[in-house]
Design a protein around this motif. Structure first.
Motif, mmCIF file in Angstrom:
data_model
loop_
_atom_site.group_PDB
_atom_site.id
_atom_site.type_symbol
_atom_site.label_atom_id
_atom_site.label_comp_id
_atom_site.label_asym_id
_atom_site.label_seq_id
_atom_site.Cartn_x
_atom_site.Cartn_y
_atom_site.Cartn_z
ATOM 1 N N SER A 78 30.633 41.626 35.272
ATOM 2 C CA SER A 78 31.883 41.095 35.813
ATOM 3 C C SER A 78 32.654 40.317 34.752
ATOM 4 O O SER A 78 32.081 39.653 33.891
ATOM 5 C CB SER A 78 31.593 40.188 37.011
ATOM 6 N N ASN A 79 33.984 40.445 34.832
ATOM 7 C CA ASN A 79 34.909 39.683 33.969
ATOM 8 C C ASN A 79 34.621 39.901 32.483
ATOM 9 O O ASN A 79 34.615 38.969 31.693
ATOM 10 C CB ASN A 79 34.832 38.194 34.310
ATOM 11 N N ASP A 103 36.691 42.056 38.206
ATOM 12 C CA ASP A 103 37.640 41.693 37.143
ATOM 13 C C ASP A 103 37.495 42.579 35.915
ATOM 14 O O ASP A 103 37.401 42.109 34.790
ATOM 15 C CB ASP A 103 37.489 40.220 36.761
ATOM 16 N N ASN A 104 37.469 43.885 36.139
ATOM 17 C CA ASN A 104 37.461 44.849 35.052
ATOM 18 C C ASN A 104 38.486 45.939 35.364
ATOM 19 O O ASN A 104 39.258 45.823 36.315
ATOM 20 C CB ASN A 104 36.065 45.467 34.882
ATOM 21 N N TYR A 872 43.860 41.035 31.115
ATOM 22 C CA TYR A 872 42.412 41.230 31.090
ATOM 23 C C TYR A 872 41.983 42.674 30.843
ATOM 24 O O TYR A 872 40.786 42.959 30.733
ATOM 25 C CB TYR A 872 41.766 40.724 32.388
#
Length: 998
Positions: A78-79, A103-104, A872
Motif C-alpha cells: 500500500s501507498n 493508494d497505488n 502519487y
C-alpha cells in the motif's frame, strides 16, 4: 535375512522430508513474488531488496510471514506508487491472509483470479483507480473480514454475493459510482462492524433490514441520494457509535427508536432524581456518540429522547425541524459540537449548555430561538465558534463570554440583544470575526479592542453604539473589514486607520462622525470600498484618496465637505461614486462626464461643468475667463519647469546614447559568433540587438536559474528575453527546461499561446526571446494591489482565452502536448488582457494515444495545482492539465490563492471551496467580494466548470474542448446556446454549484 530399521532412523527421515517440503514451498513463494515484482512499474524502488537469490522472502519489504518465519501470510504494498494490473499471481501463495494494495495505480478491473485467494481475510484496494463492477464471485472468499474498495470508479449494483460474506466485519465502498439501490441482503452480515457506503449515486431508501446488523458500530450513508424516512429498525443497533445520514433527501421525522437503544427508563430516572450531567456509568448504556442527519428534508421535532444520550456531536442543520431543543442536551458531558442551523426551532437554549462539557462549536443560526444566552457556554474555555445569528435572542452578552479566550468566530447578528458589550469581549485575543449587527447594543467601542490582534472582520452595523471609533483600532493589522454603519458614533475618524494595510472595506455610513477626512486613509492600499455617507464630515476631500489602487466604491454623500473634487479622482475606476448633498465647488472632472454618475453630484450648488450634465450647472464664460487670467501665472511657471525638465531629459538622452555607444564598442570585442541563433518566425531584428539588451538595468525578473530582461529594440518594439543558465555553467545539457520550450513553442502557432520569436545558445547559457506582455502574469495581477482592474468581464475573457490555448495543445497538436505546470503565474496578459499560456519548461509531448498516460521520473507542477492522481502515480496526461486549469478558474472566481493558511491544515482552494458551498449562504462567501453582484449568475456557472475540472476522479473531468464549450455557455451572449430544443437548460448551466466531494 531381514533386519529391523531403528525407530530413531525413521524419525530422522520423517523430519528431513518435512523440512524439504518447507524449503520447497518457501522457494516457490519467492518465485511467485518475483513474478509479481515483474508485473509492476516501481518508481520508488520498493522492490529493491526483493533479491531473487534470497531463499527467504520473509525479510523483503512489505512481506510478513507466520510466527515460524516460513510461509508468507501478508503482502503489503500500500501507498508505494506501484503501477500495473492487479497481481493475480499473488493468489498462488497458499497461505495468503492479508493483501493491502491501497493508494497505488492498479489499473483495470478486479480479475476473476482473485477467487483463488481462498484464505484471504483482509483486502484493501482503496484509491487504486479501479474500474468496472463489483465482483460477483466475492462470496467464494468466505474468510474475508475486511474489504475496502473505496475511492475508485466502480459502478453498477452491489451483487447478491456480498450478502454471503458472513465473517465480514468492515465493508467500505465510499466514493465510487454505484448507482442502484442499497440491497436489503446486506442486512444479513451478522458480524459487520463498519458499514460505509457514502458518496455513491444510489437511488431508493434506507433498507429497514440494516437494523439486523446488531454488532454495527459505524453506519456512514452520507451523500447517497437516499429518499423516504429513516427506518425505525435502526434503533436496534445497540452498539452503534457513529450514524451519518447527511446530504440526502430523507423526509419525515427522526424516529424515537434511535434514542431508545436500551435502558432509557433508567437514564430518565437518573435525570429526574439527580442534578448535573449524566453519570459516566449511565452514559455507557448508550453507544451512540455522533449523529449527523444534516442537509436533508426532515421535519417534526427533535426527539426528547436524544437528551438521554451522551453525544459528542449532533448535526441536524439544514432541515425543516420545529419545536424546542431537548433540555437534556445541556447535560451531555462529552458534547463538543452542536449544529442545528437553518431549521425552524423555537424556545430557549438549555440553561446548562456548556456547563459540563468541552463545547467547541455551537451553530444554531437561522431559527426562531429566543431567551437569553446560557451563562456557562464557555465554562471550560474551549468554545471556538458561536454562531447564533438570525434568531430572536434578547438580553445582555454574559460577562463570562468576555473571558472566553478560545473564541475565534462570533456571529450574534439579527437578534434583539441589548445593553453594552463587555470591555473584555471586544479584546478577545484569538477572535477573527466579530459580528454584532442588527441588534440593540449600546455604549462605547472599548479601547480594549487593541488586544484582538487576530481580528479580521468587525461587523457592528445596525445598533446604537455611541462615542468615537477608538484610536487603538489602528493596532489591528489583520483587519480587512469595518462595517459600523447605522449607529450613533461621533467624533473624528482617527488617523490611525491608515495603519490598517489589509483593510478592504470601510463602511461608517449613517452615523454622526465629524471633522476632516484624514489623509492617512490613502495608506490603506487594499481599500476597495469606502462609504462615509450620511455623517457630518467637513473640510476638503484629500487628493491622496485618488491614488488608492483598487478603490471601486466611494460614497461621501450627505456630509459637509467643501472645496474641489480632486482631479486625481479621474484616475480611479469607480463603479460607484457619490458626493451628492455636500458643499463642494468648482468644476467636475471630465472623467465623470458619464451617465453612470448621473446622480453623483446633486445637492452641490457651487459645482459646475463645462457643459451642464450630472445635475450640475454649466460654468459661466466669465468664470472661465477669470480662470484663464489666473492661469497665466501658472502657465509661466509651468514653462519654466518644462524647460528644466527638457534640459534634464536631454542630458539623460545624451548619457544613454553615450552608454549605448560605449557598450556597443565594448561588445564589439566580444566573440558574438559563439552564440547560435535559431528563429521560428520571420525576424525584424538581429541577434546583436538581443545581446545588446542583456544589461542588468533591464532585468525585470530574476531567480537562481534565469534572468528575464525587458528589451527595447531600435525600432521601438518590446521583447522579453529569458536567459537560462545551465546548472553547472559549462554544461548546457542541464538546460532548465530550454529544450522543452523549443520543442513545443517553436512549433506552435496560436493566439492564446505566447509567441517564441527565436532562441540563442552557447556553452554556459541559453536565450529564449518572446513577445512582451505589458500586463505581466495573471497570478501577480489577480493577487496583487491591482486586482480591481480585473473586473468580471476581463476575468471571463482570460479564462476563455487560456482554455482555448490549452485546448489547442490537447486537441490541435499531433501528438498532444501536456503543459504539466498550468497555473495563474504561467498565464501572461497582453495590453488588451488577452491570455497567453506560457512557460513550457516541463511540457511533455505524449508519445502514443494507446498508452493513455506517460510516466514521469519526478513530479512537475506547483503546489495547489497538482492533480491528486499525478502526485502519487507520476502518470501524466491531459487530465492533469485540466485539474490545474480548474484551480485557475476557481482563483478567478474567488480571488484567492490556491494555497492559503486561512483554508486550514491540509486544505487547498479546492477543498476549502467545496466545504464552503455546502453551507447555507456559502456561495456568497466564496465569490470574490471585489466583483459586483450583477455577474453572480455568470460567476456561478464558471465556478461549476472549475469544480468539474477539479474532480478527484480523472474520468469525471471534461476534456479541454468541452471546457471551452461550457465557458462559452456561461457567457450571457451564449446562454441561448445552453437551451435545448425542449426549452430546458443544458446540464452545465446551473444557478447554484452542486455539492462537490474532495
Amino acid at each position: 535375512m531381514s533386519r529391523e530399521v531403528p525407530l530413531h532412523f525413521l524419525f530422522f527421515c520423517i523430519i528431513l522430508t518435512i523440512s524439504s517440503c518447507f524449503a520447497i514451498r518457501g522457494s516457490q513463494e519467492g518465485l511467485i513474488l518475483q513474478e509479481l515484482k515483474r508485473g509492476f512499474d516501481d518508481p520508488l524502488e520498493v522492490f529493491r531488496n526483493w533479491n531473487e537469490h534470497d531463499n527467504s522472502p520473509c525479510n523483503w519489504t512489505g512481506i510478513t510471514c507466520d510466527a515460524g518465519e516460513k510461509f508468507v501470510e501478508e503482502v503489503d504494498l500500500s501507498n508505494t506508487n506501484i503501477i500495473g494490473p492487479f497481481p493475480s499471481v499473488v493468489c498462488r501463495i497458499d497461505g495468503l491472509k492479508k493483501l493491502p494494495l491501497a493508494d497505488n495505480y492498479v489499473n483495470g478491473s478486479i480479475p476473476a483470479d482473485l477467487r483463488r485467494c481462498r484464505k484471504l481475510g483482509y483486502l484493501d484496494l482503496s484509491q487504486s483507480l479501479i474500474v468496472g463492477g463489483l465482483p460477483d464471485f466475492i462470496s467464494e472468499l468466505s474468510r474475508l473480514r475486511h474489504l475496502d474498495l473505496s475511492g475508485n470508479n466502480l459502478s453498477g449494483p452491489i451483487p447478491p454475493a456480498f450478502g454471503q460474506l458472513l465473517e465480514l466485519q468492515v465493508l467500505n465502498l465510499v466514493f465510487n459510482l454505484l448507482n442502484t439501490t442499497i440491497p436489503p441482503f446486506l442486512g444479513n452480515l451478522p458480524n459487520l462492524l463498519q458499514f460505509n457506503l457514502a458518496y455513491n449515486p444510489f437511488t431508493g431508501t434506507v433498507p429497514p433490514e440494516l437494523g439486523n446488523l446488531t454488532k454495527l458500530q459505524n453506519l456512514w450513508l452520507a451523500g447517497c441520494n437516499l429518499v423516504g424516512e429513516i427506518p425505525e429498525t435502526l434503533g436496534n443497533l445497540a452498539e452503534l457509535t457513529n450514524l451519518d445520514l447527511s446530504i440526502n433527501r430523507l423526509s419525515g421525522s427522526i424516529p424515537e427508536s434511535i434514542t431508545k437503544l436500551d435502558k432509557v427508563a433508567q437514564i430518565e430516572l437518573y435525570q429526574n432524581l439527580l442534578s448535573g450531567p449524566i453519570p459516566v456509568a449511565m452514559g455507557e448504556l448508550k453507544a451512540l456518540k455522533r449523529f449527523d442527519a444534516s442537509m436533508n428534508m426532515l421535519n417534526g421535532s427533535i426527539p426528547a429522547g436524544l437528551g438521554s444520550l451522551n453525544l459528542e456531536s449532533l448535526n441536524l442543520y439544514q432541515n425543516d425541524l420545529v419545536g424546542e431543543i431537548p433540555p437534556g442536551l445541556g447535560s451531555f458531558a462529552s458534547l463538543t459540537e452542536l449544529k442545528l442551523f437553518s431549521n425552524r426551532l423555537t424556545g430557549r437554549l438549555p440553561e446548562s449548555l456548556g456547563r459540563y462539557s468541552d463545547l467547541q462549536a455551537l451553530d444554531i443560526a437561522d431559527n426562531l430561538l429566543s431567551g437569553s444566552l446560557p451563562p456557562d457556554l464557555c465554562k471550560n474555555k474551549k468554545l471556538e465558534i458561536l454562531s447564533i445569528f438570525n434568531n430572536v435572542f434578547a438580553g445582555n452578552i454574559p460577562e463570562s463570554l468576555g473571558t472566553c479566550t478560545s473564541l475565534n468566530r462570533v456571529r450574534l447578528g439579527g437578534n434583539k440583544f441589548n445593553g453594552s458589550v463587555p470591555s473584555s469581549f471586544w479584546g478577545l485575543p484569538h477572535i477573527s470575526l466579530l459580528e454584532l449587527k442588527d441588534n440593540n447594543f449600546e455604549g462605547l467601542i472599548s479601547p480594549d479592542i487593541a488586544n484582538a490582534k487576530c481580528l479580521s472582520q468587525l461587523v457592528i452595523n445596525g445598533n446604537t453604539f455611541t462615542g468615537s471609533l477608538p484610536t487603538e483600532i489602528g493596532e489591528l493589522r489583520n483587519l480587512s473589514e469595518i462595517i459600523a454603519s447605522n449607529n450613533f458614533l461621533t467624533g473624528a475618524l482617527p488617523p490611525s486607520v491608515g495603519k490598517l494595510q489589509q483593510l478592504g472595506k470601510l463602511d461608517l455610513s449613517n452615523n454622526q462622525l465629524s471633522g476632516e477626512l484624514p489623509a492617512e486613509i490613502s495608506s490603506c492600499k487594499q481599500l476597495g470600498e469606502i462609504n462615509l455617507s450620511k455623517n457630518q464630515f467637513s473640510g476638503s476631500i484629500p487628493a491622496s484618496v485618488g491614488t488608492l489602487p483598487v478603490l471601486n466604491y466611494l460614497d461621501l454623500s450627505d456630509n459637509l465637505l467643501t472645496g474641489l473634487i480632486p482631479s486625481e479622482f479621474g484616475n480611479l475606476k469607480l463603479n460607484t461614486f457619490d458626493v451628492s448633498n455636500n458643499r463642494l465647488s468648482g468644476a467636475v472632472p471630465l472623467a465623470f462626464a458619464n451617465p453612470v454618475y448621473e446622480k453623483s453630484f446633486l445637492g452641490n450648488p457651487e459645482l459646475c461643468s463645462r457643459e451642464a450634465f450630472n445635475g450640475t450647472k454649466s460654468c459661466s464664460e466669465e468664470r472661465s475667463e477669470r480662470a484663464k487670467r489666473q492661469s497665466w501665472w501658472w502657465l509661466l511657471r509651468c514653462l519654466f519647469a518644462l524647460s528644466i525638465i527638457i534640459f534634464v531629459l536631454g542630458l539623460a538622452w545624451f548619457y544613454r546614447r553615450y552608454r549605448n555607444f560605449a557598450n556597443a564598442e565594448r561588445k564589439k570585442s566580444v566573440d558574438k559568433s559563439s552564440w547560435m541563433l535559431t528563429s521560428f518566425h520571420r525576424l525584424r531584428f538581429s541577434e546583436y540587438e538581443i545581446l545588446d539588451c542583456l544589461d542588468e538595468d533591464n532585468v525585470i525578473v530574476s531567480d537562481g536559474a534565469s534572468n528575464v530582461y525587458k528589451a527595447t529594440l531600435n525600432n521601438g518594439e518590446l521583447l522579453a528575453i529569458k536567459r537560462l543558465w545551465s546548472i553547472y555553467k559549462t554544461n548546457a545539457s542541464n538546460d532548465n527546461g530550454f529544450q522543452a520550450e523549443v520543442d513545443t513553442l517553436g512549433k506552435i502557432r496560436h493566439k492564446n499561446i505566447v509567441k517564441l520569436w527565436c532562441c540563442c545558445s552557447k556553452s554556459d547559457s541559453n536565450l529564449l526571446v518572446y513577445e512582451y506582455m505589458p500586463n505581466g502574469s495573471l497570478g501577480d495581477l489577480l493577487h496583487g494591489p491591482k486586482a480591481s482592474v480585473l473586473d468580471w468581464p476581463i476575468r471571463y475573457k482570460i479564462a476563455l482565452g487560456a482554455a482555448q490555448g490549452l485546448a489547442y495543445l490537447h486537441h490541435g497538436c499531433v501528438p498532444a502536448i501536456v503543459h504539466r505546470d498550468v497555473k495563474s503565474n504561467n498565464i501572461l496578459l497582453d495590453e488588451d488582457y488577452v491570455a497567453h499560456v506560457a512557460d513550457f519548461g516541463v511540457a511533455k509531448i505524449l508519445q502514443s494515444c494507446a498508452r493513455g498516460a506517460d510516466s514521469m521520473s519526478a513530479i512537475a507542477g506547483s503546489y495547489g495545482y497538482i492533480a491528486p492522481e499525478y502526485a502519487y502515480t507520476l502518470k501524466v496526461n491531459e487530465k492533469s492539465d485540466i485539474y490545474s486549469f480548474g484551480v485557475v478558474i476557481l482563483e478567478l472566481v474567488t480571488g484567492r490563492r490556491p494555497v492559503d493558511p486561512e483554508f486550514g491544515e491540509n486544505k487547498d482552494l479546492v477543498k476549502w471551496l467545496c466545504n464552503k458551498i455546502e453551507k447555507k449562504n456559502g456561495l456568497h462567501e466564496v465569490l470574490d467580494p471585489k466583483l459586483v453582484d450583477c455577474f453572480k449568475e455568470e460567476m456561478t456557472m464558471v465556478m461549476r466548470v472549475g469544480l468539474l475540472c477539479t474532480s478527484v476522479l480523472p474520468i469525471n473531468r471534461p476534456s479541454m474542448r468541452r471546457v471551452v464549450e461550457m465557458l462559452q455557455e456561461a457567457n450571457p451572449h451564449h446562454k441561448a446556446k445552453a437551451t435545448g430544443k425542449d426549452g430546458k437548460l443544458s446540464p452545465y448551466y446551473c444557478e447554484e454549484p452542486t455539492i462537490c466531494i474532495v
